[in-house]
Design an enzyme around this catalytic site. Structure first.
Site, short mmCIF file in Angstrom:
data_model
loop_
_atom_site.label_atom_id
_atom_site.label_comp_id
_atom_site.label_asym_id
_atom_site.label_seq_id
_atom_site.Cartn_x
_atom_site.Cartn_y
_atom_site.Cartn_z
CB ALA A 146 5.59 5.78 -6.78
CD GLU B 113 10.49 -4.52 -11.96
OE1 GLU B 113 10.80 -5.25 -12.93
OE2 GLU B 113 9.81 -3.49 -12.06
CE1 TYR C 25 0.92 -1.81 -3.71
CE2 TYR C 25 -0.52 -0.16 -2.73
CZ TYR C 25 0.30 -0.57 -3.75
OH TYR C 25 0.52 0.24 -4.84
NE ARG D 244 1.05 2.22 -0.53
CZ ARG D 244 1.90 2.13 -1.56
NH1 ARG D 244 3.03 1.45 -1.45
NH2 ARG D 244 1.62 2.72 -2.69
N PRO E 170 9.26 4.42 -1.81
CG PRO E 170 8.52 6.02 -3.32
CD PRO E 170 9.62 5.03 -3.10
CG ASN E 171 4.01 6.24 -0.35
OD1 ASN E 171 3.91 7.03 0.59
ND2 ASN E 171 4.12 6.63 -1.60
CG ASN F 124 8.43 -2.82 -4.41
OD1 ASN F 124 8.24 -1.96 -5.28
ND2 ASN F 124 7.45 -3.39 -3.74
NE ARG G 129 -2.32 -1.09 -8.68
CZ ARG G 129 -1.65 -0.50 -7.69
NH1 ARG G 129 -0.52 -1.05 -7.24
NH2 ARG G 129 -2.12 0.60 -7.13
CG HIS H 146 6.48 -4.15 -8.79
ND1 HIS H 146 6.78 -2.91 -8.27
CD2 HIS H 146 7.26 -4.31 -9.88
CE1 HIS H 146 7.67 -2.34 -9.04
NE2 HIS H 146 7.99 -3.16 -10.01
#
Ligand code: DQA
Length: 143
Positions: free
Chosen positions: A76, A97, A22, A17, A9-10, A73, A106, A99
């Site tokens: 969230a 994975e 990012y 965003r 998502p996103n 990825n 974070r 990110h």
């Protein structure tokens, strides 16, 4: 060799965003970079993005016996989704994975990665390059 790249998502909002986290490049640019890299390395790639957890699970399940590896990825859902973890375990494909941001630096709630528990390798905080490194990891695995 066929690699499935999944974005959660996103990530379709990249460029809009939180650019300080990012970056300023958009999702289309990410897809172009992945496609160009795959073409250069002579591997087939499918890129999938969804804002819906169940759709990500469906896509992972559909990869069974059709793809040689998954780059994911989960965005969230990384930090919440046992369903995505279970789907990755169910299909048993080598998974990596990614990110874009350095989640390790974070918020506390980003410090757990369920999907990561089913992944052989993680590329974190390398921006878009992490996807290319993840593809190379899978290529090298089969070389
Ligand atoms: C992300 C990090 C996640 O914590 C966040 O929810 C995202 C993107 C990343 O690529 O840095 O949406 O997965």
């Amino acid at each position: 060799m066929k690699i499935l790249v999944i974005n959660g998502p996103n990530l379709n909002m990249l460029g809009i965003r939180e650019p300080a986290i990012y970056g300023a490049q958009n999702y289309a640019t990410l897809c172009e970079m992945i496609n160009a890299h795959a073409a250069e390395k002579n591997v087939e790639v499918k890129i999938f993005q969804s804002n819906h957890e169940g759709s990500v699970v469906d896509e992972i399940q559909a990869a069974y016996q059709k793809f040689d590896g998954i780059v994911i990825n989960p965005a969230a859902y990384t930090h919440t989704s046992v369903a995505i973890l279970d789907a990755l375990k169910a299909v048993g494909l080598p998974a990596v994975e990614v990110h874009i941001s350095d989640v390790s630096k974070r918020e506390d709630f980003r410090q757990i990665s369920y999907a990561g528990m089913a992944c052989e390798k993680s590329y974190i905080g390398l921006g878009f390059d992490g996807y290319l490194r993840a593809i190379d990891y899978l290529i090298d695995k089969y070389a």
